[in-house]
Motif scaffolding. Sequence first.
Motif, PDB file in Angstrom:
ATOM      1  N   SER A  89       0.830  -1.211   0.000  1.00 53.38           N
ATOM      2  CA  SER A  89       0.000   0.000   0.000  1.00 53.38           C
ATOM      3  C   SER A  89       0.859   1.253   0.000  1.00 53.38           C
ATOM      4  CB  SER A  89      -0.960  -0.009   1.191  1.00 53.38           C
ATOM      5  OG  SER A  89      -0.250  -0.074   2.418  1.00 53.38           O
ATOM      6  N   ALA A  90       1.996   1.230   0.690  1.00 53.52           N
ATOM      7  CA  ALA A  90       2.885   2.399   0.709  1.00 53.52           C
ATOM      8  C   ALA A  90       3.417   2.687  -0.689  1.00 53.52           C
ATOM      9  CB  ALA A  90       4.029   2.178   1.685  1.00 53.52           C
ATOM     10  N   ASN A  91       3.802   1.625  -1.409  1.00 54.67           N
ATOM     11  CA  ASN A  91       4.263   1.805  -2.787  1.00 54.67           C
ATOM     12  C   ASN A  91       3.156   2.349  -3.674  1.00 54.67           C
ATOM     13  OD1 ASN A  91       6.911   0.967  -2.420  1.00 54.67           O
ATOM     14  ND2 ASN A  91       6.441  -1.198  -2.779  1.00 54.67           N
ATOM     15  N   SER A  92       1.947   1.866  -3.468  1.00 56.74           N
ATOM     16  CA  SER A  92       0.809   2.340  -4.253  1.00 56.74           C
ATOM     17  C   SER A  92       0.546   3.818  -3.983  1.00 56.74           C
ATOM     18  CB  SER A  92      -0.437   1.510  -3.921  1.00 56.74           C
ATOM     19  OG  SER A  92      -1.546   1.930  -4.700  1.00 56.74           O
ATOM     20  N   VAL A  93       0.623   4.218  -2.721  1.00 55.24           N
ATOM     21  CA  VAL A  93       0.444   5.629  -2.373  1.00 55.24           C
ATOM     22  C   VAL A  93       1.484   6.493  -3.060  1.00 55.24           C
ATOM     23  CG1 VAL A  93       0.641   7.311  -0.494  1.00 55.24           C
ATOM     24  CG2 VAL A  93      -0.720   5.239  -0.165  1.00 55.24           C
ATOM     25  N   ALA A  94       2.737   6.041  -3.054  1.00 58.96           N
ATOM     26  CA  ALA A  94       3.815   6.815  -3.680  1.00 58.96           C
ATOM     27  C   ALA A  94       3.577   6.976  -5.179  1.00 58.96           C
ATOM     28  CB  ALA A  94       5.156   6.124  -3.423  1.00 58.96           C
ATOM     29  N   ILE A  95       3.128   5.903  -5.843  1.00 57.49           N
ATOM     30  CA  ILE A  95       2.838   5.977  -7.277  1.00 57.49           C
ATOM     31  C   ILE A  95       1.703   6.948  -7.553  1.00 57.49           C
ATOM     32  CG2 ILE A  95       1.909   4.670  -9.234  1.00 57.49           C
ATOM     33  CD1 ILE A  95       3.441   2.227  -8.114  1.00 57.49           C
ATOM     34  N   VAL A  96       0.666   6.895  -6.727  1.00 57.88           N
ATOM     35  CA  VAL A  96      -0.490   7.787  -6.904  1.00 57.88           C
ATOM     36  C   VAL A  96      -0.077   9.248  -6.727  1.00 57.88           C
ATOM     37  CG1 VAL A  96      -2.689   8.501  -5.897  1.00 57.88           C
ATOM     38  CG2 VAL A  96      -2.237   6.076  -6.310  1.00 57.88           C
ATOM     39  N   PHE A  97       0.714   9.534  -5.716  1.00 58.00           N
ATOM     40  CA  PHE A  97       1.203  10.905  -5.519  1.00 58.00           C
ATOM     41  C   PHE A  97       2.013  11.366  -6.724  1.00 58.00           C
ATOM     42  CE2 PHE A  97       0.958  12.685  -1.057  1.00 58.00           C
ATOM     43  CZ  PHE A  97      -0.094  11.880  -0.649  1.00 58.00           C
ATOM     44  N   MET A  98       2.933  10.519  -7.172  1.00 62.10           N
ATOM     45  CA  MET A  98       3.796  10.861  -8.310  1.00 62.10           C
ATOM     46  C   MET A  98       2.960  11.150  -9.554  1.00 62.10           C
ATOM     47  SD  MET A  98       6.660   8.434 -10.149  1.00 62.10           S
ATOM     48  CE  MET A  98       5.402   7.229 -10.639  1.00 62.10           C
ATOM     49  N   ASN A  99       2.012  10.280  -9.854  1.00 65.38           N
ATOM     50  CA  ASN A  99       1.212  10.439 -11.060  1.00 65.38           C
ATOM     51  C   ASN A  99       0.251  11.619 -10.973  1.00 65.38           C
ATOM     52  OD1 ASN A  99       2.436   8.312 -12.363  1.00 65.38           O
ATOM     53  ND2 ASN A  99       0.876   6.815 -11.800  1.00 65.38           N
ATOM     54  N   THR A 100      -0.273  11.876  -9.792  1.00 61.74           N
ATOM     55  CA  THR A 100      -1.151  13.030  -9.609  1.00 61.74           C
ATOM     56  C   THR A 100      -0.408  14.319  -9.921  1.00 61.74           C
ATOM     57  OG1 THR A 100      -2.464  11.877  -7.919  1.00 61.74           O
ATOM     58  CG2 THR A 100      -2.553  14.288  -7.920  1.00 61.74           C
ATOM     59  N   ASN A 101       0.795  14.438  -9.397  1.00 68.49           N
ATOM     60  CA  ASN A 101       1.614  15.633  -9.638  1.00 68.49           C
ATOM     61  C   ASN A 101       2.013  15.745 -11.098  1.00 68.49           C
ATOM     62  OD1 ASN A 101       3.108  17.907  -8.275  1.00 68.49           O
ATOM     63  ND2 ASN A 101       4.822  16.865  -9.264  1.00 68.49           N
ATOM     64  N   ALA A 102       2.386  14.619 -11.700  1.00 69.19           N
ATOM     65  CA  ALA A 102       2.822  14.623 -13.106  1.00 69.19           C
ATOM     66  C   ALA A 102       1.687  15.048 -14.036  1.00 69.19           C
ATOM     67  CB  ALA A 102       3.328  13.226 -13.496  1.00 69.19           C
ATOM     68  N   ALA A 103       0.484  14.555 -13.775  1.00 68.35           N
ATOM     69  CA  ALA A 103      -0.655  14.892 -14.632  1.00 68.35           C
ATOM     70  C   ALA A 103      -0.994  16.374 -14.555  1.00 68.35           C
ATOM     71  CB  ALA A 103      -1.868  14.052 -14.234  1.00 68.35           C
ATOM     72  N   ALA A 104      -0.924  16.940 -13.354  1.00 69.53           N
ATOM     73  CA  ALA A 104      -1.201  18.368 -13.211  1.00 69.53           C
ATOM     74  C   ALA A 104      -0.188  19.200 -13.987  1.00 69.53           C
ATOM     75  CB  ALA A 104      -1.187  18.755 -11.728  1.00 69.53           C
ATOM     76  N   ALA A 105       1.073  18.822 -13.881  1.00 68.32           N
ATOM     77  CA  ALA A 105       2.123  19.544 -14.608  1.00 68.32           C
ATOM     78  C   ALA A 105       1.908  19.432 -16.115  1.00 68.32           C
ATOM     79  CB  ALA A 105       3.491  18.988 -14.216  1.00 68.32           C
ATOM     80  N   GLY A 106       1.614  18.230 -16.583  1.00 70.29           N
ATOM     81  CA  GLY A 106       1.365  18.040 -18.006  1.00 70.29           C
ATOM     82  C   GLY A 106       0.173  18.842 -18.498  1.00 70.29           C
ATOM     83  N   GLY A 107      -0.896  18.856 -17.698  1.00 63.38           N
ATOM     84  CA  GLY A 107      -2.084  19.616 -18.078  1.00 63.38           C
ATOM     85  C   GLY A 107      -1.821  21.099 -18.196  1.00 63.38           C
ATOM     86  N   LEU A 108      -1.066  21.650 -17.249  1.00 59.96           N
ATOM     87  CA  LEU A 108      -0.770  23.090 -17.290  1.00 59.96           C
ATOM     88  C   LEU A 108       0.093  23.437 -18.505  1.00 59.96           C
ATOM     89  CD1 LEU A 108       0.040  25.391 -14.331  1.00 59.96           C
ATOM     90  CD2 LEU A 108       1.377  25.565 -16.427  1.00 59.96           C
ATOM     91  N   ILE A 109       1.131  22.663 -18.736  1.00 56.24           N
ATOM     92  CA  ILE A 109       2.050  22.967 -19.848  1.00 56.24           C
ATOM     93  C   ILE A 109       1.324  22.941 -21.188  1.00 56.24           C
ATOM     94  CG2 ILE A 109       4.044  22.102 -21.134  1.00 56.24           C
ATOM     95  CD1 ILE A 109       5.155  21.130 -18.396  1.00 56.24           C
ATOM     96  N   VAL A 110       0.545  21.896 -21.418  1.00 56.45           N
ATOM     97  CA  VAL A 110      -0.143  21.775 -22.708  1.00 56.45           C
ATOM     98  C   VAL A 110      -1.212  22.853 -22.866  1.00 56.45           C
ATOM     99  CG1 VAL A 110      -1.595  20.298 -24.133  1.00 56.45           C
ATOM    100  CG2 VAL A 110       0.344  19.316 -22.904  1.00 56.45           C
ATOM    101  N   ALA A 111      -1.972  23.132 -21.798  1.00 55.88           N
ATOM    102  CA  ALA A 111      -2.995  24.177 -21.879  1.00 55.88           C
ATOM    103  C   ALA A 111      -2.368  25.531 -22.188  1.00 55.88           C
ATOM    104  CB  ALA A 111      -3.783  24.244 -20.567  1.00 55.88           C
ATOM    105  N   LEU A 112      -1.222  25.803 -21.580  1.00 59.18           N
ATOM    106  CA  LEU A 112      -0.526  27.068 -21.826  1.00 59.18           C
ATOM    107  C   LEU A 112      -0.073  27.164 -23.280  1.00 59.18           C
ATOM    108  CD1 LEU A 112       0.592  29.684 -20.577  1.00 59.18           C
ATOM    109  CD2 LEU A 112       2.667  28.404 -19.989  1.00 59.18           C
ATOM    110  N   ILE A 113       0.458  26.068 -23.814  1.00 57.35           N
ATOM    111  CA  ILE A 113       0.925  26.062 -25.211  1.00 57.35           C
ATOM    112  C   ILE A 113      -0.254  26.209 -26.173  1.00 57.35           C
ATOM    113  CG2 ILE A 113       1.996  24.631 -27.001  1.00 57.35           C
ATOM    114  CD1 ILE A 113       3.758  23.430 -24.782  1.00 57.35           C
ATOM    115  N   VAL A 114      -1.329  25.489 -25.922  1.00 60.41           N
ATOM    116  CA  VAL A 114      -2.507  25.572 -26.784  1.00 60.41           C
ATOM    117  C   VAL A 114      -3.093  26.990 -26.758  1.00 60.41           C
ATOM    118  CG1 VAL A 114      -4.886  24.765 -27.126  1.00 60.41           C
ATOM    119  CG2 VAL A 114      -3.071  23.127 -26.602  1.00 60.41           C
ATOM    120  N   ALA A 115      -3.201  27.568 -25.567  1.00 59.79           N
ATOM    121  CA  ALA A 115      -3.732  28.926 -25.454  1.00 59.79           C
ATOM    122  C   ALA A 115      -2.836  29.930 -26.185  1.00 59.79           C
ATOM    123  CB  ALA A 115      -3.878  29.312 -23.982  1.00 59.79           C
ATOM    124  N   ARG A 116      -1.534  29.776 -26.062  1.00 70.71           N
ATOM    125  CA  ARG A 116      -0.589  30.671 -26.752  1.00 70.71           C
ATOM    126  C   ARG A 116      -0.742  30.535 -28.267  1.00 70.71           C
ATOM    127  NH1 ARG A 116       2.084  33.286 -29.539  1.00 70.71           N
ATOM    128  NH2 ARG A 116       4.146  34.213 -29.185  1.00 70.71           N
TER     129      ARG A 116
END
Length: 415
Positions: free
Chosen positions: A238-265
Amino acid sequence: MEDNIFQLQYALDTFYFLICGALVMWMAAGFAMLEAGLVRSKNTTEILLKNVALYAVACTMYMICGYMIMYGGDMFLSTITGDGVAGAEEAATYAPSADFFFQVVFVATAMSIVSGAVAERMKLWAFLAFAVVMTGFIYPMEGSWTWGGNAVFGMYTLSDLGFSDFAGSGIVHMAGAAAALAGVLLLGARKGKYGPNGQINAIPGSNLPLATLGTFILWMGWFGFNGGSVLATASVESANSVAIVFMNTNAAAAGGLIVALIVARTLFGKADLTMALNGALAGLVAITAEPSTPTALQATLFGGVGGALVVFSIIALDKMKIDDPVGAISVHGVVGLLGLLLVPVTNDASSFSGQIIGAATIFAWVFVCSLIVWGALKAVMGIRVSQEEEYEGVDVAECGMEAYPEFVGAKGSGI
C-alpha cells in the motif's frame, strides 16, 4: 505479537486516512479562492459564503442520510467506534468514523464544483436549497451504485460491467459538473456576456493572484483526494501504491498546465493565465479515475490531453452560450469523462464499454435529478437575482456587505 502489529497497522492507516481527509477538506479553501478570484469584485462575498456554507450543508446532510444511502452506515443515530460496523467494506483496517470523514469531504467537493458555474447571478438561498438535495440524496444515490457496490435500480452493478473510477473523475467531478450544467441551462447567462450579434464578451475576474493561490491549494489537496483513495499505507504494497499515486497526480497536473498554456498561446497569441490554471486542474481531474496504474510519463501525457481538451471545451461552451464563469463544467465534466475513458488504457480490469455505461449512468441520473430540483426551485422561489441586483452585485443584494468596499465604494462608506 500479531495483535500488536494489527493495532499498529490500524493506527497508521487511520491516521493516514484522516490526514488525507483533511487535505481534501482544504480543497474547499482552494475552490473558494479560485472562484473568488475569477468573479468580479462585486460578487466576491457571496461566492465565499456559498463555499463555506455548502461545506457545512454537505457535512450535515451526509451525516443525516447521505452516508446511509451510499454505504448503509448510520452516522446520525449512532457513534461508530473501532468495534462498530463501517459503511464501506474496505474499512476493516481503519476506524469506521475515519471512513465517514473521508467520504463526507468528497461530497462537499462535488457540490463546490456547482458554485463556480452558477456564480454572479444565482440566489444564495436557492443554491443552498439545492445543496441540501445534492449532498443528501442525488450524489449518495449514484455513489451507492459505484463505490457502494449496489445495483443500479436493482438491475446491474457497474463494476460487473467493467466500470472503474479509482478516486472519482466521474463519481465526484463529472457528477458535480452535470448538476452545474443543469443549473446553468435554467439560469441563463450573465447580463452582457453575449451580444445580440453572437459576439462573446470577456468578463475578467477581479483577483488573479487569488485564483492562482486557489489552484495551488487544490493541487496540494488533490494528493489527499487521490492518495487517500488507496485506503491504506501501513504495508509495503500500500505504501508503494500511495507513492505511485502521488507521483502520477503531480505529473498529470504539470502536463495539463504545460499543454494548456501552449494551446492557449497558439490560439490567442498570448500566455493565458486562466487557461493555464484550468489546464492544471484538468490534468488532475483526468488522472483521478486511475492514478495507480500509469507510468509517470503516461500520467503526464494523460494530463496533457486533459489540458488541451479543457481549452477547446471552454471555447466551445462559450460559442454555445453556456456561461460558466470559472470553466467548472469543462474542467470537471468534459475532462472527467475523458478521465473515465482513459482508465482501460492502463487498467485491464476495466473496459471501454463499462466506462461508457458508467459515465452515462452517472451523468443521466445527476443531470435529470438536478434539472428537476432546479426547475422546482425556479418555480417556487426563483433561482436568479433581479437584473438590478445583478448589475449592483450580489454581494450587496444577498449579503449586505462587499469584499472590497474601499475599492468599489460600499453604500454608506462615504466613498
